[in-house]
Design an enzyme around this catalytic site. Structure first.
Site, PDB file in Angstrom:
ATOM      1  N   TYR A  83       2.498 -30.117 -16.386  1.00 33.22           N
ATOM      2  CA  TYR A  83       1.261 -30.312 -16.814  1.00 33.22           C
ATOM      3  C   TYR A  83       0.219 -30.914 -15.826  1.00 33.22           C
ATOM      4  O   TYR A  83       0.571 -31.717 -14.929  1.00 33.22           O
ATOM      5  CB  TYR A  83       1.169 -31.333 -18.046  1.00 33.22           C
ATOM      6  N   CYS A 175       9.241 -29.483 -15.747  1.00 35.33           N
ATOM      7  CA  CYS A 175      10.000 -28.887 -14.440  1.00 35.33           C
ATOM      8  C   CYS A 175      11.317 -28.366 -15.333  1.00 35.33           C
ATOM      9  O   CYS A 175      12.262 -28.187 -14.603  1.00 35.33           O
ATOM     10  CB  CYS A 175      10.210 -29.987 -13.612  1.00 35.33           C
TER      11      CYS A 175
END
Length: 221
Positions: A83, A175
């Protein structure tokens, strides 16, 4: 690091871009890389992005949990989903690897050590993980990395959480790791000045690579 002798090779343009939407900057970054040649001066761009989720080349749709009204953009960097939003420092590195005597691992390590040094400047102990690129404080991630190399030159770079709304990270597996805790500079050091952190990190990267002439500019035009 190899010796380079011309002023062109030791020059750098650092661009401050402010708050930007992701896709136009992504397009300009790719165009810069495609159009550069052996005489092109390296550039570092620093900015923050309007809210966006970006999927790296290894991105899997199952790591997007509930994106809601935040757009998802496919990117050609390495890594999974992350993000970006206001208050997160983005640093894009457009570097000629051969000219600077660097390998890809050197640039990744330099980015990680730059963030670690910046946090140490504020009295925070941080570390990198060899199996999960990024920078961590205790078990929480404070910075993410995603680099791309094309024709011997880098683009994309790092994202360092400074003073932002971290809640959108709960809408993804950051991730690619479910439940990965995220943190940021102002949660670690409440009176920290994010602008000081930006200056410190950009100066660190500039000096680490060894540029002797640095031009600071605002915007891309």
């Amino acid at each position: 690091m190899s010796q380079v002798t011309t002023q062109q090779e030791r020059s750098l343009i650092v661009r401050s871009l402010g708050l930007q939407p992701y896709e136009p900057v992504f397009a300009r970054m790719k165009a810069f890389n495609e159009n550069r040649n052996a005489e092109t001066i390296d550039e570092i761009w620093y900015l923050d992005h309007q809210p966006v989720f970006t999927q790296g080349q290894a991105g899997k749709v199952e790591h997007l949990l509930e994106t809601g009204d935040i757009p998802v953009v496919q990117a050609d960097r390495g890594g999974q989903v992350t993000y970006h939003g206001p208050g997160q420092l983005i640093v894009y590195l457009m570097l000629d690897l051969r000219r600077n005597g660097l390998g890809v691992r050197d640039v990744v390590t330099m980015m990680e050590q730059g963030v670690i040094a910046t946090l140490a400047h504020f009295g925070v102990d941080a570390y990198a993980k060899p199996d999960a690129p990024g920078v961590y404080v205790e078990q929480a991630k404070v910075a993410s990395l995603g680099l791309r190399v094309r024709r011997g030159c880098t683009f994309h770079g790092l994202a360092f959480n400074l003073d932002m709304d971290l809640s959108p990270f709960l809408r993804i597996n950051p991730c690619g790791y479910a439940g990965m805790p995220m943190t940021q500079l102002v949660d670690l050091v409440p009176d920290a000045d994010p602008q000081e952190a930006i200056r410190f990190l950009v100066d660190y990267l500039t000096h680490k690579i060894g540029y002797t002439s640095v031009s600071h500019q605002t915007g891309l035009d």
